[in-house]
Write a protein that holds these residues in place. Structure first.
Motif, PDB file in Angstrom:
ATOM      1  N   ASP A 172       1.017  -1.199  -0.137  1.00  0.00           N
ATOM      2  CA  ASP A 172      -0.056   0.025   0.141  1.00  0.00           C
ATOM      3  C   ASP A 172       0.779   1.183  -0.069  1.00  0.00           C
ATOM      4  N   ALA A 173       0.230   2.243  -0.495  1.00  0.00           N
ATOM      5  CA  ALA A 173       1.050   3.603  -0.045  1.00  0.00           C
ATOM      6  C   ALA A 173       0.016   4.318   1.050  1.00  0.00           C
ATOM      7  N   PRO A 174       0.870   5.090   1.757  1.00  0.00           N
ATOM      8  CA  PRO A 174       2.315   5.611   1.558  1.00  0.00           C
ATOM      9  C   PRO A 174       3.235   4.398   2.169  1.00  0.00           C
ATOM     10  N   ASN A 175       4.417   4.375   1.593  1.00  0.00           N
ATOM     11  CA  ASN A 175       5.385   3.471   1.982  1.00  0.00           C
ATOM     12  C   ASN A 175       6.681   4.203   1.775  1.00  0.00           C
ATOM     13  N   SER A 176       7.648   3.727   2.574  1.00  0.00           N
ATOM     14  CA  SER A 176       9.117   4.230   2.344  1.00  0.00           C
ATOM     15  C   SER A 176       9.881   3.500   1.144  1.00  0.00           C
ATOM     16  N   LEU A 177       9.656   2.755   0.399  1.00  0.00           N
ATOM     17  CA  LEU A 177      10.348   1.993  -0.725  1.00  0.00           C
ATOM     18  C   LEU A 177      10.868   3.056  -1.731  1.00  0.00           C
ATOM     19  N   PRO A 178      11.821   2.587  -2.326  1.00  0.00           N
ATOM     20  CA  PRO A 178      12.688   3.543  -3.253  1.00  0.00           C
ATOM     21  C   PRO A 178      11.923   3.800  -4.565  1.00  0.00           C
ATOM     22  N   ALA A 179      11.968   4.759  -5.203  1.00  0.00           N
ATOM     23  CA  ALA A 179      11.408   4.960  -6.638  1.00  0.00           C
ATOM     24  C   ALA A 179      12.217   4.359  -7.708  1.00  0.00           C
ATOM     25  N   GLU A 180      13.564   4.603  -7.550  1.00  0.00           N
ATOM     26  CA  GLU A 180      14.258   4.222  -8.898  1.00  0.00           C
ATOM     27  C   GLU A 180      14.134   2.642  -9.195  1.00  0.00           C
ATOM     28  N   PRO A 181      13.823   2.061 -10.249  1.00  0.00           N
ATOM     29  CA  PRO A 181      13.592   0.936 -10.550  1.00  0.00           C
ATOM     30  C   PRO A 181      14.338  -0.329  -9.933  1.00  0.00           C
ATOM     31  N   CYS A 182      15.735  -0.102 -10.267  1.00  0.00           N
ATOM     32  CA  CYS A 182      16.678  -1.106  -9.626  1.00  0.00           C
ATOM     33  C   CYS A 182      16.883  -1.095  -8.157  1.00  0.00           C
ATOM     34  N   ASP A 183      16.832  -0.025  -7.608  1.00  0.00           N
ATOM     35  CA  ASP A 183      16.731   0.216  -6.133  1.00  0.00           C
ATOM     36  C   ASP A 183      15.584  -0.519  -5.625  1.00  0.00           C
ATOM     37  N   LEU A 184      14.256  -0.156  -6.181  1.00  0.00           N
ATOM     38  CA  LEU A 184      13.302  -0.711  -5.695  1.00  0.00           C
ATOM     39  C   LEU A 184      13.459  -2.317  -5.819  1.00  0.00           C
ATOM     40  N   ALA A 185      13.556  -2.830  -6.794  1.00  0.00           N
ATOM     41  CA  ALA A 185      13.868  -4.325  -6.974  1.00  0.00           C
ATOM     42  C   ALA A 185      14.805  -5.162  -6.014  1.00  0.00           C
ATOM     43  N   SER A 211      10.655  -8.801 -10.681  1.00  0.00           N
ATOM     44  CA  SER A 211      10.350  -7.358 -11.098  1.00  0.00           C
ATOM     45  C   SER A 211       9.829  -6.416  -9.981  1.00  0.00           C
ATOM     46  N   ALA A 212      10.130  -4.996 -10.510  1.00  0.00           N
ATOM     47  CA  ALA A 212       9.490  -4.159  -9.355  1.00  0.00           C
ATOM     48  C   ALA A 212       8.931  -2.907 -10.013  1.00  0.00           C
ATOM     49  N   PHE A 213       7.831  -2.533  -9.842  1.00  0.00           N
ATOM     50  CA  PHE A 213       7.247  -1.177 -10.233  1.00  0.00           C
ATOM     51  C   PHE A 213       6.447  -0.361  -9.083  1.00  0.00           C
ATOM     52  N   ARG A 214       6.724   0.901  -9.139  1.00  0.00           N
ATOM     53  CA  ARG A 214       6.167   1.703  -8.082  1.00  0.00           C
ATOM     54  C   ARG A 214       5.002   2.714  -9.252  1.00  0.00           C
ATOM     55  N   HIS A 215       3.779   2.401  -8.814  1.00  0.00           N
ATOM     56  CA  HIS A 215       2.770   3.175  -9.682  1.00  0.00           C
ATOM     57  C   HIS A 215       2.783   4.667  -8.934  1.00  0.00           C
ATOM     58  N   PRO A 216       2.477   5.800 -10.027  1.00  0.00           N
ATOM     59  CA  PRO A 216       2.540   6.977  -9.629  1.00  0.00           C
ATOM     60  C   PRO A 216       1.783   7.282  -8.109  1.00  0.00           C
ATOM     61  N   ASP A 217       0.877   6.636  -7.864  1.00  0.00           N
ATOM     62  CA  ASP A 217       0.016   6.681  -6.480  1.00  0.00           C
ATOM     63  C   ASP A 217       1.074   6.269  -5.396  1.00  0.00           C
ATOM     64  N   GLY A 218       1.904   5.547  -5.688  1.00  0.00           N
ATOM     65  CA  GLY A 218       2.981   4.941  -4.669  1.00  0.00           C
ATOM     66  C   GLY A 218       2.626   3.621  -4.361  1.00  0.00           C
ATOM     67  N   VAL A 219       1.682   2.827  -4.839  1.00  0.00           N
ATOM     68  CA  VAL A 219       1.504   1.473  -4.450  1.00  0.00           C
ATOM     69  C   VAL A 219       2.543   0.816  -5.186  1.00  0.00           C
ATOM     70  N   VAL A 220       3.228  -0.256  -4.697  1.00  0.00           N
ATOM     71  CA  VAL A 220       4.178  -0.923  -5.203  1.00  0.00           C
ATOM     72  C   VAL A 220       4.092  -2.601  -5.357  1.00  0.00           C
ATOM     73  N   VAL A 221       4.569  -2.924  -6.477  1.00  0.00           N
ATOM     74  CA  VAL A 221       4.381  -4.258  -6.920  1.00  0.00           C
ATOM     75  C   VAL A 221       5.400  -5.103  -7.233  1.00  0.00           C
ATOM     76  N   PHE A 222       5.723  -6.281  -6.535  1.00  0.00           N
ATOM     77  CA  PHE A 222       6.725  -7.202  -7.061  1.00  0.00           C
ATOM     78  C   PHE A 222       6.279  -8.487  -7.697  1.00  0.00           C
ATOM     79  N   VAL A 223       6.948  -8.623  -8.613  1.00  0.00           N
ATOM     80  CA  VAL A 223       6.287 -10.193  -9.237  1.00  0.00           C
ATOM     81  C   VAL A 223       7.634 -10.819  -9.376  1.00  0.00           C
ATOM     82  N   ALA A 224       7.596 -12.156  -8.910  1.00  0.00           N
ATOM     83  CA  ALA A 224       8.667 -13.025  -8.667  1.00  0.00           C
ATOM     84  C   ALA A 224       8.288 -14.569  -9.311  1.00  0.00           C
TER      85      ALA A 224
END
Length: 278
Positions: free
Chosen positions: A182-195, A231-244
């Motif tokens: 969920d958002a808000p969270n403190s996970l990073p925004a840069e794609p590889c940093d997030l992954a 893989s890792a993606f941060r949506h513009p609203d802050g929700v983060v998705v990981f798929v492994a």
């Protein structure tokens, strides 16, 4: 007996009494040090007991699917309210009572976890199957889900949702995992940093572009090989998705010969709206 006779009798009695030894500074300091040592030893023993309780009572545990979760049971103590009672640490469940731990076992958050599990089953590619656990199994391993309270940020409860689905082909069984924060969270925004934050694992990461959207994908894990790719993606609203994905479900079953998804497909799943929980 007159007054003079009384005084002489008292002097005679005192003269026959052995006087106490003179006060020794060394002895006095020694006694003080012994008293101080006993007090320090008492507080040290009480402190050690508190540490043991803290360590044994709040140790983290790992689930069969590899994720480390906070323990069940009592949460960290909150600050007292106006009545002097300690506030509950966990969110309130649908019965109006605080949860017993981080995991939701009923209510909207639990249903959100079930929804995510169904969405993960729906992406299993052609040629693979998604076997189910036998009915009534108390400890499922083939399809698992969890809705977990993570933190309270600016007065908002932040949750994560984890679903793991076994995927089979021939004699091999692997798995696909989706985790949403969920958002808000403190996970990073840069794609590889997030992954690189996923489960604390690191590896060889590259940025895949889905349309015009950059997605971080770890294509090869480092020393921690619980999973093969994610893989890792941060949506513009802050929700983060990981798929492994992984070619192996556990040590008791043969592994898949090939991973279910290619790297571009894995990146595309991270931005898939089916996993964009709101």
């Amino acid at each position: 007996m007159n007054e003079q006779e009384l005084r002489e009798g008292l002097r005679s009695e005192m003269a026959g009494t052995t006087p106490p030894p003179p006060l020794s500074t060394k002895a006095a300091l020694g006694a003080a040090r012994r008293t101080h040592f006993r007090r320090r030893a008492l507080w040290a023993s009480l402190g050690s007991a508190a540490v043991v309780l803290a360590v044994t009572g709040f140790a983290a545990v790992a689930t069969p699917d590899g994720r480390v979760y906070q323990p069940a049971g009592q949460g960290p103590l909150g600050s007292p309210d106006a009545s002097g009672d300690t506030k509950e640490a966990w969110p309130t469940g649908p019965d109006g009572q605080p949860q017993e731990d981080r995991t939701a076992r009923a209510g909207s958050k639990y249903e959100q976890g079930i929804h995510l599990l169904n969405q993960v089953v729906s992406i299993v590619p052609a040629g693979f199957t998604a076997p189910e656990d036998p009915p009534g199994q108390s400890d499922p391993t083939l399809r698992t889900q969890q809705a977990q309270f993570e933190d309270k940020v600016d007065g908002v409860d932040v949750w994560s949702y984890l679903s793991s689905v076994a995927v089979a082909k021939g004699k091999g069984t692997g798995r696909v995992i989706v985790e949403v924060h969920d958002a808000p969270n403190s996970l990073p925004a840069e794609p590889c940093d997030l992954a690189q934050t996923f489960w604390g694992m690191r590896g060889e990461c590259r940025v895949e572009t889905v349309g015009a959207t950059p997605v971080g994908v770890v294509v090869r894990p480092g020393d921690d090989d619980r999973l093969d790719q994610w893989s890792a993606f941060r949506h513009p609203d802050g929700v983060v998705v990981f798929v492994a994905q992984s070619v192996r479900l556990d040590e008791s079953r043969p592994a898949l010969k090939d991973l279910p998804f290619s790297v571009p497909q894995l990146a595309a799943l991270a931005v898939d709206e089916r996993f964009h929980l709101k």
